[in-house]
Structures are given as C-alpha cells and as structure tokens.
Design a protein around this motif. Structure first.
Motif, PDB file in Angstrom:
ATOM      1  N   THR A  77      -9.667  -4.022   2.995  1.00 47.70           N
ATOM      2  CA  THR A  77     -10.496  -2.834   2.821  1.00 47.70           C
ATOM      3  C   THR A  77      -9.629  -1.611   2.540  1.00 47.70           C
ATOM      4  O   THR A  77      -9.931  -0.821   1.644  1.00 47.70           O
ATOM      5  CB  THR A  77     -11.361  -2.587   4.083  1.00 47.70           C
ATOM      6  OG1 THR A  77     -12.174  -3.735   4.307  1.00 47.70           O
ATOM      7  CG2 THR A  77     -12.234  -1.363   3.937  1.00 47.70           C
ATOM      8  N   ILE A  78      -8.554  -1.474   3.281  1.00 49.20           N
ATOM      9  CA  ILE A  78      -7.635  -0.345   3.065  1.00 49.20           C
ATOM     10  C   ILE A  78      -7.047  -0.408   1.659  1.00 49.20           C
ATOM     11  O   ILE A  78      -6.956   0.600   0.958  1.00 49.20           O
ATOM     12  CB  ILE A  78      -6.527  -0.329   4.135  1.00 49.20           C
ATOM     13  CG1 ILE A  78      -7.115   0.052   5.496  1.00 49.20           C
ATOM     14  CG2 ILE A  78      -5.405   0.629   3.752  1.00 49.20           C
ATOM     15  CD1 ILE A  78      -6.189  -0.158   6.664  1.00 49.20           C
ATOM     16  N   GLU A  79      -6.677  -1.612   1.230  1.00 46.04           N
ATOM     17  CA  GLU A  79      -6.113  -1.786  -0.102  1.00 46.04           C
ATOM     18  C   GLU A  79      -7.123  -1.372  -1.177  1.00 46.04           C
ATOM     19  O   GLU A  79      -6.787  -0.665  -2.129  1.00 46.04           O
ATOM     20  CB  GLU A  79      -5.712  -3.251  -0.276  1.00 46.04           C
ATOM     21  CG  GLU A  79      -4.699  -3.487  -1.344  1.00 46.04           C
ATOM     22  CD  GLU A  79      -4.128  -4.905  -1.246  1.00 46.04           C
ATOM     23  OE1 GLU A  79      -4.872  -5.854  -0.916  1.00 46.04           O
ATOM     24  OE2 GLU A  79      -2.935  -5.047  -1.506  1.00 46.04           O
ATOM     25  N   MET A  80      -8.376  -1.791  -1.016  1.00 44.89           N
ATOM     26  CA  MET A  80      -9.405  -1.429  -1.989  1.00 44.89           C
ATOM     27  C   MET A  80      -9.696   0.071  -1.966  1.00 44.89           C
ATOM     28  O   MET A  80      -9.931   0.685  -3.010  1.00 44.89           O
ATOM     29  CB  MET A  80     -10.702  -2.202  -1.723  1.00 44.89           C
ATOM     30  CG  MET A  80     -10.618  -3.674  -2.036  1.00 44.89           C
ATOM     31  SD  MET A  80     -10.204  -3.979  -3.763  1.00 44.89           S
ATOM     32  CE  MET A  80      -8.603  -4.718  -3.616  1.00 44.89           C
ATOM     33  N   ARG A  81      -9.648   0.658  -0.779  1.00 41.23           N
ATOM     34  CA  ARG A  81      -9.847   2.105  -0.681  1.00 41.23           C
ATOM     35  C   ARG A  81      -8.734   2.845  -1.418  1.00 41.23           C
ATOM     36  O   ARG A  81      -8.983   3.850  -2.085  1.00 41.23           O
ATOM     37  CB  ARG A  81      -9.903   2.542   0.786  1.00 41.23           C
ATOM     38  CG  ARG A  81     -11.189   2.116   1.487  1.00 41.23           C
ATOM     39  CD  ARG A  81     -11.155   2.358   2.971  1.00 41.23           C
ATOM     40  NE  ARG A  81     -11.114   3.770   3.292  1.00 41.23           N
ATOM     41  CZ  ARG A  81     -10.851   4.248   4.516  1.00 41.23           C
ATOM     42  NH1 ARG A  81     -10.608   3.416   5.506  1.00 41.23           N
ATOM     43  NH2 ARG A  81     -10.820   5.534   4.738  1.00 41.23           N
ATOM     44  N   LEU A  82      -7.509   2.350  -1.313  1.00 40.83           N
ATOM     45  CA  LEU A  82      -6.393   2.971  -2.032  1.00 40.83           C
ATOM     46  C   LEU A  82      -6.560   2.846  -3.540  1.00 40.83           C
ATOM     47  O   LEU A  82      -6.284   3.785  -4.288  1.00 40.83           O
ATOM     48  CB  LEU A  82      -5.064   2.330  -1.620  1.00 40.83           C
ATOM     49  CG  LEU A  82      -4.399   2.876  -0.375  1.00 40.83           C
ATOM     50  CD1 LEU A  82      -3.173   2.043  -0.030  1.00 40.83           C
ATOM     51  CD2 LEU A  82      -4.027   4.323  -0.534  1.00 40.83           C
ATOM     52  N   ILE A  83      -6.996   1.677  -3.989  1.00 39.69           N
ATOM     53  CA  ILE A  83      -7.211   1.484  -5.419  1.00 39.69           C
ATOM     54  C   ILE A  83      -8.302   2.446  -5.909  1.00 39.69           C
ATOM     55  O   ILE A  83      -8.140   3.095  -6.940  1.00 39.69           O
ATOM     56  CB  ILE A  83      -7.568   0.017  -5.732  1.00 39.69           C
ATOM     57  CG1 ILE A  83      -6.334  -0.864  -5.507  1.00 39.69           C
ATOM     58  CG2 ILE A  83      -8.089  -0.134  -7.159  1.00 39.69           C
ATOM     59  CD1 ILE A  83      -6.616  -2.353  -5.545  1.00 39.69           C
TER      60      ILE A  83
END
Length: 158
Positions: A77-83
């Motif tokens: 989720t954090i990775e997708m939020r960063l993207i």
C-alpha cells in the motif's frame, strides 16, 4: 506484651479491565495494519495497546502469520501511495496523502519503511558507516516511471 488478635486484612487488588482479543478485533486490527502499515496505529484503532499486540504475536502462530501478511500488504500500500504521489506530480517535500485509515506520511518516511521491508526480506542488517546517498526527487520519479513502463509493456505483451 499482649498478642494482637486481629487478623491482617489483605488489601483488595483492583482488577484491571483487560480487553480480550476477539475474532472481530483481530480482523479489524489486520485490516488497519494492511492499510496503514503502522502497528501502533492499528492497535489503537481496535482499542488495544501495542504491547498486547506483540504478546499475542509471540504466543499465537496464526496471529503471527496473519501479521506478516498484513505487514506485506501495508508495504504494498505504501509503495502504491508513493507511485500515485509521483504520478500526481507531487514533490519530495509534499506529504503522501492519507488513504482510508492510513495517515499522511512524508516521502522520506515511506522510503525508509520500504528499505526496512527489503532489509527484512534479505535478512541483512543495516550497516553503520558512511550514510547512503539519498536519491533526488527526479531520480525517484524517473525510477517509478520506468517501472510503470515495464508493467505496461508486460500487460500489452510487447
């Protein structure tokens, strides 16, 4: 000297109101953990103390397995939020917006969490010594866009 005939009275112990883990509470905890990736925040959301969460993890194998799955989902989720943050054209100093139960975090904090995940996966320990160089916002944006291009190429079969 005279003997004292009184019987000593034990002081009453105050009973601590202990909150028990119910199946619904466990499910809610893991939902929060998978969205926010934050153990303290997830524990507070279900009315439990972080120490209670860690105790439960240590003594219940099913709970520990679900914990690992929720943590991995939280990292994703954090990775997708960063993207999403990069694609929105937001800068490194701008906070990554809140999502559902997850609070807004800054880009550096999100990147540290992802580094922690990689360290956990490889079993490597962080080394002391020279500090690693931090990538610039342009470098991170370029890397994210390159990864998205690879994903798009895989989907189109090119």
């Amino acid at each position: 000297m005279e003997a004292d005939d009184t019987v000593p009275v034990k002081p009453k112990r105050r009973s601590k109101s202990r909150t028990k883990w119910t199946p619904a509470k466990k499910a809610a905890f893991f939902d929060h953990l998978s969205i926010a990736g934050n153990i303290s925040q997830a524990a507070a959301a279900v009315g439990m103390a972080p120490c209670s969460v860690h105790r439960m993890r240590a003594r219940d194998a099913e709970f520990a397995d679900a914990w690992e799955a929720a943590i991995e989902a939280g990292y994703a989720t954090i990775e997708m939020r960063l993207i999403g943050h990069a694609l929105a054209g937001s800068g490194r100093g701008d906070p990554v917006e809140a999502l559902g139960e997850a609070v807004a975090i800054d880009v550096d904090q999100a990147l540290r969490l992802l580094k922690e995940r990689d360290t956990r996966r490889t079993g490597a320990r962080l080394r002391s010594g020279a500090r690693p160089r931090r990538a610039t916002a342009a470098e991170t944006d370029a890397l994210i866009l390159a990864k998205l291009a690879v994903i798009a190429a895989r989907k189109t079969g090119a």
